[in-house]
Design a protein around this motif. Structure first.
Motif, mmCIF file in Angstrom:
data_model
loop_
_atom_site.group_PDB
_atom_site.id
_atom_site.type_symbol
_atom_site.label_atom_id
_atom_site.label_comp_id
_atom_site.label_asym_id
_atom_site.label_seq_id
_atom_site.Cartn_x
_atom_site.Cartn_y
_atom_site.Cartn_z
ATOM 1 N N LEU A 159 -19.987 -9.745 -46.568
ATOM 2 C CA LEU A 159 -18.894 -9.840 -45.599
ATOM 3 C C LEU A 159 -17.963 -8.636 -45.646
ATOM 4 C CD1 LEU A 159 -18.146 -13.611 -46.223
ATOM 5 C CD2 LEU A 159 -19.619 -12.580 -44.499
ATOM 6 N N LYS A 163 -16.740 -3.539 -41.988
ATOM 7 C CA LYS A 163 -15.577 -3.457 -41.120
ATOM 8 C C LYS A 163 -15.815 -4.208 -39.810
ATOM 9 C CE LYS A 163 -16.716 0.943 -39.212
ATOM 10 N NZ LYS A 163 -16.930 2.156 -38.928
ATOM 11 N N ARG A 182 -26.395 -1.934 -45.088
ATOM 12 C CA ARG A 182 -25.023 -2.426 -45.089
ATOM 13 C C ARG A 182 -24.589 -2.911 -46.459
ATOM 14 N NH1 ARG A 182 -27.216 -1.935 -40.451
ATOM 15 N NH2 ARG A 182 -25.891 -1.380 -38.694
ATOM 16 N N LEU A 183 -25.522 -3.535 -47.167
ATOM 17 C CA LEU A 183 -25.167 -4.024 -48.490
ATOM 18 C C LEU A 183 -24.969 -2.876 -49.476
ATOM 19 C CD1 LEU A 183 -27.568 -7.072 -48.761
ATOM 20 C CD2 LEU A 183 -25.079 -7.142 -48.832
ATOM 21 N N LYS A 236 -24.043 0.246 -48.450
ATOM 22 C CA LYS A 236 -23.168 1.241 -47.842
ATOM 23 C C LYS A 236 -23.838 2.621 -47.823
ATOM 24 C CE LYS A 236 -19.299 -1.234 -47.269
ATOM 25 N NZ LYS A 236 -20.114 -2.232 -46.559
ATOM 26 N N TYR A 245 -28.534 -12.984 -46.806
ATOM 27 C CA TYR A 245 -27.670 -12.026 -46.116
ATOM 28 C C TYR A 245 -27.202 -12.561 -44.757
ATOM 29 C CZ TYR A 245 -25.920 -7.925 -43.717
ATOM 30 O OH TYR A 245 -25.102 -7.064 -43.016
ATOM 31 N N PRO A 297 -24.803 -16.135 -44.426
ATOM 32 C CA PRO A 297 -23.372 -15.919 -44.645
ATOM 33 C C PRO A 297 -22.767 -15.012 -43.583
ATOM 34 C CG PRO A 297 -24.571 -15.596 -46.687
ATOM 35 C CD PRO A 297 -25.589 -15.729 -45.603
ATOM 36 N N LYS A 298 -23.509 -13.997 -43.211
ATOM 37 C CA LYS A 298 -23.019 -13.023 -42.243
ATOM 38 C C LYS A 298 -22.728 -13.701 -40.901
ATOM 39 C CE LYS A 298 -22.228 -8.891 -41.367
ATOM 40 N NZ LYS A 298 -21.215 -8.204 -42.131
ATOM 41 N N GLN A 316 -20.040 -16.219 -41.194
ATOM 42 C CA GLN A 316 -18.812 -15.580 -41.656
ATOM 43 C C GLN A 316 -18.153 -16.310 -42.813
ATOM 44 O OE1 GLN A 316 -16.738 -15.309 -37.968
ATOM 45 N NE2 GLN A 316 -17.630 -13.336 -37.497
ATOM 46 N N ARG A 317 -18.977 -16.715 -43.717
ATOM 47 C CA ARG A 317 -18.442 -17.236 -44.975
ATOM 48 C C ARG A 317 -19.469 -16.979 -46.082
ATOM 49 N NH1 ARG A 317 -17.793 -22.630 -45.801
ATOM 50 N NH2 ARG A 317 -15.775 -22.524 -44.828
ATOM 51 N N PRO A 318 -18.963 -16.745 -47.283
ATOM 52 C CA PRO A 318 -19.884 -16.352 -48.348
ATOM 53 C C PRO A 318 -20.827 -17.474 -48.725
ATOM 54 C CG PRO A 318 -17.687 -16.708 -49.214
ATOM 55 C CD PRO A 318 -17.572 -16.802 -47.730
ATOM 56 N N ARG A 337 -25.698 -7.511 -31.105
ATOM 57 C CA ARG A 337 -24.899 -6.660 -31.967
ATOM 58 C C ARG A 337 -25.331 -5.196 -31.856
ATOM 59 N NH1 ARG A 337 -21.654 -8.809 -36.095
ATOM 60 N NH2 ARG A 337 -21.254 -7.249 -37.710
ATOM 61 N N GLU A 350 -23.695 4.369 -35.579
ATOM 62 C CA GLU A 350 -22.736 3.428 -36.129
ATOM 63 C C GLU A 350 -22.201 4.017 -37.421
ATOM 64 O OE1 GLU A 350 -24.233 -0.530 -36.714
ATOM 65 O OE2 GLU A 350 -22.386 -1.206 -37.671
ATOM 66 N N GLU A 351 -20.905 4.309 -37.416
ATOM 67 C CA GLU A 351 -20.334 4.977 -38.575
ATOM 68 C C GLU A 351 -19.722 3.980 -39.537
ATOM 69 O OE1 GLU A 351 -18.073 8.383 -38.056
ATOM 70 O OE2 GLU A 351 -19.805 9.393 -37.139
ATOM 71 N N ASP A 352 -19.693 4.368 -40.784
ATOM 72 C CA ASP A 352 -19.014 3.558 -41.790
ATOM 73 C C ASP A 352 -18.549 4.532 -42.858
ATOM 74 O OD1 ASP A 352 -17.962 1.456 -43.142
ATOM 75 O OD2 ASP A 352 -19.844 0.342 -43.366
#
Ligand code: HEM
Ligand code: HEM
Lengths: 55, 708
Positions: free
Chosen positions: A51, A54, B82-83, B85, B223, B226-227, B230-232, B367, B466-468
């Motif tokens: 989660l 961003k 994503r996990l 980064k 993954y 939860p995603k 929106q909760r772990p 998305r 898609e930037e991060d």
């Protein structure tokens, strides 16, 4: 027809399941210990990894 | 700390998503055609390429390796970046991985319909493709580990553990099960034979389920669930236990596919024990998934992706409850070889893999295209029609399975078998029709999804860049004063991989070592002789046509089976069977002792038109076998290969193999002539008849001798 249980002729066959059982139980004991004693904050942090984005 | 900017690779994810959809539609369509052929064999238009025996492996390969395979890569490429980064390690590797996998799929499809197959379930592809798979798999692993090494998040989330375990275990399974000796470019023999081949094959086959259909999808569950919600995840601790217990136990469970066969008893028991234990981690995982949604069920109501995921996780729970039950010997005695297994398979396949994939796609595509789903309503319709499809697929198959099994086992008060095998086949037809309706519904849902997603893609714009940003990992990890050993694993991908490999390899070794030693220990049954060249060629036709997809060659030691088929099968009978052909489904009767049961002419007529000999039979016609000339070009190479594998042909036998073959073929044609059938001696049918007439003969001779 003679169809003996040929596996009996493998020496020390009985030890295989035993070794694996010990490895198996031992490893699990360790993991379980970790789960019980592990730091709560640490788990909380890991838990929220998906989660932490961003978007 | 300085933040580093980076971009996610969405393009590869998108391509894998497209491939997932495309191959999903193809694979399910082929499944539907196979389903219809089970009551209308003529749907194959009497073409060799479309007969059930070739279409079924096409279906399983397409849905498992093409649909689910691309689904895995889509999920991994999206979540891993994503996990961690970090962008995927190398765009070039991503490209090679994607196109390499698609090339494999196309090659698989073409070779399977052409009848180029090893005849081992889920490992049908021939050796050149096997090598290609190995290479592309290494590229996948390289790309994944490269990304992991360049990560900006120190700890590896549990999903990644599942991906890593998938990677190493599949690599190990694929390599060990594919060790084969090539005879020609599209033909090989496995180095293992009979009982050993069976054990290795089902060690592989079961773990193809475990490490292809299950662990990567569990990673995705950890993954995406939860995603999307929106909760772990409910409990991270549970997920750790889930992971280790699952990979530890799964690897042992293979022999549950071989209960009551000629596999040694201790191996069967091992399979049973570990399969039963599997229920714990599996249900732990399911509960972990479902409880993630506790207090958020309102979100499920208006999020169609979540709905799919909830049914998927529930289906996972059902399949993993049923699986351990099927591993009990008493239950296996009833369910093995029947449509019950097919029901079990598709609860997992349609429910767990299918719905998980659909759910993720419904969330991911909007998305990636920065828009909303084109039609929520259509997606909801898909959800219901798909669920109904699963039910209408599974329920008739369970019913059919029970009925088949009880008919097979029915005796009259006088102690005679109550039913001809054929009766048990024709009784199944209504259920097969129902199943194909269920399949049609499921496929219709998938088509609706495709339309919906295409529309979504049309209205959106693809998020190419898609930037991060995230701080780089500092070289030195500040370890806590009393840091724990397991955390060390959590930080170290290579260690995690090695430990996973050790864990799965132990299971493999303990199972195999004794069985490999067996070779020298099997008291070979003296009367069991290698196949003659003609029989060997006939056997390869049997494999090519996929006869094993419907016929078993393994008589279990039950009264109902020995009364129907004869003496139960012994390990020593299969020592020259490269590959073994025990089969896993008895749509037709067992063939282990078919030799000598009918005259040659019966087989000739039966292969031309099965209903002429067995009215109401659903076996397809094989007219081309009567016309096509046997290709004897590689007979010599085949005999040589067999000799290298330890089959005791006399010295120089390969040189006289052709003569031997012609001699035996002539005998058969003369036999046929007596029954008024004229055929050339070099037709494929002659070789096939030779093989069929050989099956089970050796042991019959042994029994005769003993009686005298
Ligand atoms: C429209 C959907 C589908 C239909 C109509 C369908 C139909 C069939 C049929 C007719 C068979 C042969 C059964 C037999 O030999 O008696 C089969 C086998 C199989 N299918 Fe499907 N299928 C569908 C979807 C799927 C999906 C999505 C998967 C996997 C993700 C899958 C995996 C399998 C497997 C593994 C087998 C072999 C089962 C065994 O060996 O016991 N199927 N399917
Ligand atoms: C704890 C979990 C599970 C266990 C212990 C288990 C056990 C079994 C058993 C005993 C069989 C029957 C073999 C036979 O008699 O022929 C079987 C077949 C099968 N199962 Fe499972 N199962 C489990 C979960 C799953 C899941 C989740 C899936 C799908 C995603 C699945 C897919 C299959 C397939 C494809 C076959 C057919 C193999 C063949 O004969 O070709 N299983 N399983």
């Amino acid at each position: 027809m003679k169809f003996i249980n040929y596996l009996e002729s493998i020496s020390g066959i009985g030890i295989y399941p035993l070794i694996s059982l010990i490895v198996f139980v031992g490893f699990f004991a360790l993991v379980t210990l970790y789960i019980i004693k592990g730091n709560k904050n640490h788990f909380e942090k890991l838990r929220n990894l998906p989660l932490n984005e961003k978007n | 700390m300085e933040l580093q900017k980076f971009q996610y690779d969405n393009k590869t994810v998108k391509m894998f998503a497209y491939a997932t959809i495309l191959w999903g539609l193809v694979g399910m369509l082929v499944g539907l055609i196979a389903a219809i052929q089970m009551y209308l064999p003529s749907v194959n238009l009497s073409l060799p390429y479309t007969t059930f025996g070739r279409i079924r492996p096409l279906h399983t390969n397409a849905v498992i390796f093409a649909f689910v395979g691309n689904g895995i890569f889509m999920g991994v490429y999206y979540s891993l970046q994503r996990l961690l980064k970090a962008r995927m390690f190398s765009d070039l590797l991503s490209k090679i991985h994607f196109w390499g996998w698609q090339i494999i799929i196309v090659l698989a499809a073409v070779t399977l319909v052409l009848g180029k197959t090893t005849g081992k379930e889920y490992a049908e592809l021939e050796w050149p493709i096997d090598i290609l798979i190995t290479l592309v798999w290494v590229v996948f692993g390289w790309n994944m580990f490269g990304t992991i090494i360049r990560r900006r998040e120190r700890h590896l989330y549990v999903a990644i553990w599942f991906y890593i375990a998938t990677f190493v275990t599949v690599a190990m399974l694929h390599i060990v099960n594919s060790i084969e000796i090539p005879v020609s470019f599209w033909k090989s023999y496995p180095v293992y034979a009979g009982v050993q081949d069976a054990l290795v094959q089902w060690w592989y086959g079961h773990n193809a389920v475990a490490f292809f259909l299950t662990t990567p999808y569990l990673g995705m569950m950890y993954y995406f669930l939860p995603k999307i919600a929106q909760r772990p995840v409910y409990s991270y601790r549970l997920s750790i236990i889930h992971f280790w217990a699952l990979i530890f136990l799964y690897i042992w469970a293979g022999p549950h596919h071989l209960l009551y066969t000629s596999v040694p008893d201790w191996a069967q028991s091992l399979g049973v024990v570990f399969s039963i234990m599997l229920i714990a981690p599996s249900w732990g995982g399911m509960i972990n998934g479902l409880l993630t949604l506790r207090g958020a069920w309102d979100r499920v109501r208006d999020n169609v992706a979540l709905k799919f995921l909830v049914v998927a996780v529930t289906a996972y729970g059902m399949a993993t409850f049923e699986g351990p039950m099927l591993s009990l010997k008493s239950v296996s005695a009833i369910a093995h070889y029947t449509d019950w297994i097919v029901a079990h398979v598709h609860v997992g396949a349609l429910g767990w893999n299918g719905f998980m994939t659909f759910g993720i796609l419904y969330w991911l595509i909007p998305r990636l295209f920065q828009t909303k789903l084109y039609s929520e309503r259509l997606a909801n319709m898909h959800f219901w029609i798909g669920t109904l499809g699963i039910v209408i697929y599974a329920v008739p198959m369970y019913w059919a399975g029970f009925m088949q099994s009880s008919m097979w086992k029915d005796f009259t008060p006088e102690g005679q078998l109550k039913w001809q095998f054929l009766d048990t086949v024709t009784k199944m037809i209504p259920f097969y029709i129902a199943r194909s309706i269920g399949g049609t519904l499921f496929l219709t849902g998938a088509i609706m999804m495709t339309y919906n997603l295409i529309k979504t893609i049309k209205i959106g714009t693809f998020l190419e860049i898609e930037e991060d940003e995230a701080p780089a990992l500092t070289g030195e990890y500040q370890s806590h004063s009393k840091d724990h050993w397991h955390r060390w694993i959590e930080r170290k991908p290579i260690q995690l991989m090695i430990i996973s490999l050790v864990v799965v390899a132990i299971g493999g070794l303990v199972e195999f070592v004794p069985v490999f030693l067996v070779k020298s220990n099997i008291p070979t049954i003296a009367s069991v002789k290698p196949y003659t060249p003609l029989e060997l060629e006939g056997r390869d036709i049997y494999i090519r046509e996929g006869c094993y997809t419907c016929h078993s060659q393994m008589i279990r030691p039950f009264r109902s089976e020995t009364a129907r088929y004869g003496e139960y099968s012994k390990a020593g009978e299969f020592v020259y069977d490269h590959p073994f052909q025990w089969g896993s489904k008895r749509t037709g009767p067992d063939l282990a002792r078919i030799g000598g049961k009918y005259p040659d002419s019966w087989h000739y007529n039966h292969m031309l038109d099965p209903t002429s000999m067995a009215p109401g039979s659903i076996m397809p016609q094989y007219p081309w076998l009567l016309e096509d000339q046997l290709d004897g070009n590689s007979t010599m190479a085949k005999i040589k290969a067999m000799k290298r594998l330890g089959v005791p042909y006399p010295d120089g036998f390969e040189k006289i193999a052709m003569q031997e073959m012609e001699k035996q073929a002539k005998e058969i044609t003369e036999n046929l002539k007596k029954d008024g059938i004229e055929t050339l001696a070099d037709r494929e049918i002659v070789a096939l008849i030779a093989y069929l007439q050989r099956l089970g003969k050796d042991i019959k001779a042994e029994v005769l001798k003993a009686e005298k």
